[in-house]
Design a protein around this motif. Sequence first.
Motif, PDB file in Angstrom:
ATOM      1  N   THR A 127     -12.199 -39.047   4.905  1.00  0.00           N
ATOM      2  CA  THR A 127     -12.836 -38.902   3.501  1.00  0.00           C
ATOM      3  C   THR A 127     -13.728 -40.151   2.982  1.00  0.00           C
ATOM      4  N   ARG A 128     -13.062 -41.315   3.291  1.00  0.00           N
ATOM      5  CA  ARG A 128     -14.078 -42.698   3.234  1.00  0.00           C
ATOM      6  C   ARG A 128     -15.383 -42.442   3.897  1.00  0.00           C
ATOM      7  N   TRP A 129     -15.438 -41.776   5.174  1.00  0.00           N
ATOM      8  CA  TRP A 129     -16.656 -41.742   6.093  1.00  0.00           C
ATOM      9  C   TRP A 129     -17.453 -40.572   5.375  1.00  0.00           C
ATOM     10  N   TRP A 130     -16.820 -39.588   4.908  1.00  0.00           N
ATOM     11  CA  TRP A 130     -17.477 -38.370   4.757  1.00  0.00           C
ATOM     12  C   TRP A 130     -18.256 -38.191   3.245  1.00  0.00           C
ATOM     13  N   VAL A 131     -17.450 -38.778   2.331  1.00  0.00           N
ATOM     14  CA  VAL A 131     -17.857 -38.609   0.874  1.00  0.00           C
ATOM     15  C   VAL A 131     -19.174 -39.599   0.674  1.00  0.00           C
ATOM     16  N   PRO A 132     -20.049 -39.076  -0.022  1.00  0.00           N
ATOM     17  CA  PRO A 132     -20.981 -40.042  -0.473  1.00  0.00           C
ATOM     18  C   PRO A 132     -20.772 -40.612  -1.731  1.00  0.00           C
ATOM     19  N   LYS A 133     -21.506 -41.847  -2.018  1.00  0.00           N
ATOM     20  CA  LYS A 133     -21.274 -42.545  -3.268  1.00  0.00           C
ATOM     21  C   LYS A 133     -21.876 -41.593  -4.415  1.00  0.00           C
ATOM     22  N   ASN A 134     -20.924 -41.638  -5.626  1.00  0.00           N
ATOM     23  CA  ASN A 134     -21.265 -40.785  -6.760  1.00  0.00           C
ATOM     24  C   ASN A 134     -21.147 -39.314  -6.552  1.00  0.00           C
ATOM     25  N   ALA A 135     -20.392 -38.944  -5.513  1.00  0.00           N
ATOM     26  CA  ALA A 135     -20.119 -37.554  -5.200  1.00  0.00           C
ATOM     27  C   ALA A 135     -19.088 -37.134  -6.565  1.00  0.00           C
ATOM     28  N   LYS A 136     -19.058 -35.938  -7.060  1.00  0.00           N
ATOM     29  CA  LYS A 136     -18.367 -35.352  -7.963  1.00  0.00           C
ATOM     30  C   LYS A 136     -16.937 -35.121  -7.448  1.00  0.00           C
TER      31      LYS A 136
ATOM     32  N   ASP B 249     -23.150 -27.812 -11.104  1.00  0.00           N
ATOM     33  CA  ASP B 249     -22.475 -29.023 -11.594  1.00  0.00           C
ATOM     34  C   ASP B 249     -21.832 -29.588 -10.284  1.00  0.00           C
ATOM     35  N   LEU B 250     -21.861 -28.715  -9.419  1.00  0.00           N
ATOM     36  CA  LEU B 250     -21.094 -29.244  -8.180  1.00  0.00           C
ATOM     37  C   LEU B 250     -21.796 -30.412  -7.182  1.00  0.00           C
ATOM     38  N   PHE B 251     -23.028 -30.535  -7.632  1.00  0.00           N
ATOM     39  CA  PHE B 251     -24.140 -31.307  -6.678  1.00  0.00           C
ATOM     40  C   PHE B 251     -24.048 -32.809  -7.206  1.00  0.00           C
TER      41      PHE B 251
ATOM     42  N   ARG C  58     -22.045 -32.258  -1.138  1.00  0.00           N
ATOM     43  CA  ARG C  58     -20.768 -32.817  -1.040  1.00  0.00           C
ATOM     44  C   ARG C  58     -19.994 -33.096  -2.285  1.00  0.00           C
ATOM     45  N   TYR C  59     -18.742 -32.608  -2.462  1.00  0.00           N
ATOM     46  CA  TYR C  59     -17.878 -32.913  -3.565  1.00  0.00           C
ATOM     47  C   TYR C  59     -16.461 -32.711  -3.075  1.00  0.00           C
ATOM     48  N   LEU C  60     -15.532 -33.228  -3.871  1.00  0.00           N
ATOM     49  CA  LEU C  60     -14.043 -33.346  -3.960  1.00  0.00           C
ATOM     50  C   LEU C  60     -13.529 -32.377  -4.767  1.00  0.00           C
ATOM     51  N   VAL C  61     -12.322 -31.733  -4.393  1.00  0.00           N
ATOM     52  CA  VAL C  61     -11.722 -30.891  -5.292  1.00  0.00           C
ATOM     53  C   VAL C  61      -9.888 -31.478  -5.266  1.00  0.00           C
ATOM     54  N   GLY C  62      -9.405 -31.921  -6.468  1.00  0.00           N
ATOM     55  CA  GLY C  62      -7.955 -31.986  -6.385  1.00  0.00           C
ATOM     56  C   GLY C  62      -7.279 -31.043  -7.026  1.00  0.00           C
ATOM     57  N   ASP C  63      -6.767 -30.261  -6.022  1.00  0.00           N
ATOM     58  CA  ASP C  63      -5.628 -29.076  -6.456  1.00  0.00           C
ATOM     59  C   ASP C  63      -4.480 -29.608  -6.412  1.00  0.00           C
ATOM     60  N   PHE C  64      -3.879 -30.126  -7.608  1.00  0.00           N
ATOM     61  CA  PHE C  64      -2.688 -30.635  -7.800  1.00  0.00           C
ATOM     62  C   PHE C  64      -1.273 -29.486  -8.242  1.00  0.00           C
TER      63      PHE C  64
ATOM     64  N   GLU D  73     -18.256 -28.350   0.596  1.00  0.00           N
ATOM     65  CA  GLU D  73     -19.969 -28.361   0.474  1.00  0.00           C
ATOM     66  C   GLU D  73     -20.528 -27.219   0.101  1.00  0.00           C
ATOM     67  N   ALA D  74     -21.474 -27.333  -0.890  1.00  0.00           N
ATOM     68  CA  ALA D  74     -21.896 -26.279  -1.852  1.00  0.00           C
ATOM     69  C   ALA D  74     -23.065 -25.667  -1.247  1.00  0.00           C
ATOM     70  N   TYR D  75     -23.187 -24.471  -1.091  1.00  0.00           N
ATOM     71  CA  TYR D  75     -24.263 -23.511  -0.703  1.00  0.00           C
ATOM     72  C   TYR D  75     -24.625 -22.557  -1.589  1.00  0.00           C
ATOM     73  N   GLU D  76     -25.805 -21.863  -1.423  1.00  0.00           N
ATOM     74  CA  GLU D  76     -26.212 -20.924  -2.531  1.00  0.00           C
ATOM     75  C   GLU D  76     -25.130 -19.496  -2.415  1.00  0.00           C
ATOM     76  N   ASP D  77     -24.986 -19.424  -0.932  1.00  0.00           N
ATOM     77  CA  ASP D  77     -24.060 -18.215  -0.731  1.00  0.00           C
ATOM     78  C   ASP D  77     -22.570 -18.509  -0.406  1.00  0.00           C
TER      79      ASP D  77
END
Length: 437
Positions: A346-355, A78-80, A93-99, A200-204
């Motif tokens: 963050t604007r530079w790094w994050v792809p459009k439609n990233a979760k 689901d992270l992808f 690539r994805y973002l997490v808001g830990d509030f 960033e999500a990887y298998e390991d």
Amino acid sequence: MKLNLFLLLISYSICYGQERAEINQKISSKDSYLSLRVDSLDQEIIRLYSKTNSCYLPLLKDPKLYPLGGRSGFEWSDLFNDLLAKESNYNNRYLVGDFMSLDENFETRGIEEINAELKNLVDFKKYDEKLFKLFDLGGKSSNDIEILYSYIRLNYPEDSSKLFNFYDKVWRFKTPPFIRKFSRMRNTFYASGQRVCLCEAYEDTLFLIAQYATSSKRLEPIIKKDSSGEVKSITYNEYLPINKRRHYYAPQYRITSKNWESDRKYEKADLLHDYDLGGGNKHITYYKGRSELPNFLLMKPSEDYPKAMTSNGIHEVALRELSRGMLGTANSIGCIRLSDFGSKFTRWWVPKNAKFFILYYEDRYHKKLSLESIKNELPFKNKEEGDLFRLWLNKNKPLKAKQMDLDIEGSFDNGFILDAYNLFGAEYERHKINLIK
């Protein structure tokens, strides 16, 4: 203050070391973890990982992190970003808001920012270590910038436009990481700990690329207008997204639009970079048609959460009355706020439609602190001491002073000066020692 910052760093290291030892002990006792695949980790291990790396938080299936009545926890898959091409270098690539502002003992959690290391980004895999060092030195003088540009022209002529643009539009705004345990607004202090994590999500592994202090919702604006429609006053009521209001933030969003800012010119290199990351544009977002919200990233909640607010986004702190000095605490009117550099990167790094996942325990979301509990952390005793620091920063680091909105004269204990001292206080203290010598 300098000693307190040092002790804070030590406490983080000890805490993280203890957590890591506990994780290693758990893993070594379970044969099933020999493969170390993220999708095979059980909840006990994920919980331990998430304490020091919020990128794991979406995988924690704890219903207390979520609004009532919905799903609890996500899967690795689901992270992808499934709206980018499968062959894209950026769909992991994805973002997490830990509030959470408080730790498990309901004490101030604190926030220690992490800036990205360029060598860890797929965008920079082909470049050498010297280039990265020159990027970091470039902001010290015009001569250093010319050395950087000459090195790029000589060694990477085919990529010169892209590299020049990255430095000029993003990296030259880099500031040291915040290390903060509280924030102040007027005469009230708040526990700090909220963060946005670039992952960033990887298998390991789930790799934490960067971590920035943020500010989420606590305030609801009350706007009074006169008979002609002109705004007479703006006041704020407390509105915490907990209990019956927990649905305000959805646990999952997508970044559906990537806007720009007026301080930077949007050029061909920016357009090409946006194209590689699925899209972006040069439009500028304004709040109520008046206040610019730089680098606005529109957050669209998942259809699974129909009650969530739909018009929020991630952007640079922009409203003067709600200063960047509040980053790390719940003091926004709804949008997710970042620092100047944090928002640009963050604007530079994050792809459009990233979760984008937003998760928190309600009883750890927000806390006011007493002056007595933090007064020894304040760096200045009076306006004279504060203005000396303001003068030093404006004289020696004018770009940074502008980034921090720090005037030559002003309050000695507001969020602006506390933020600036947090970043540059150690250097300022060395400067004072050298003057004595």
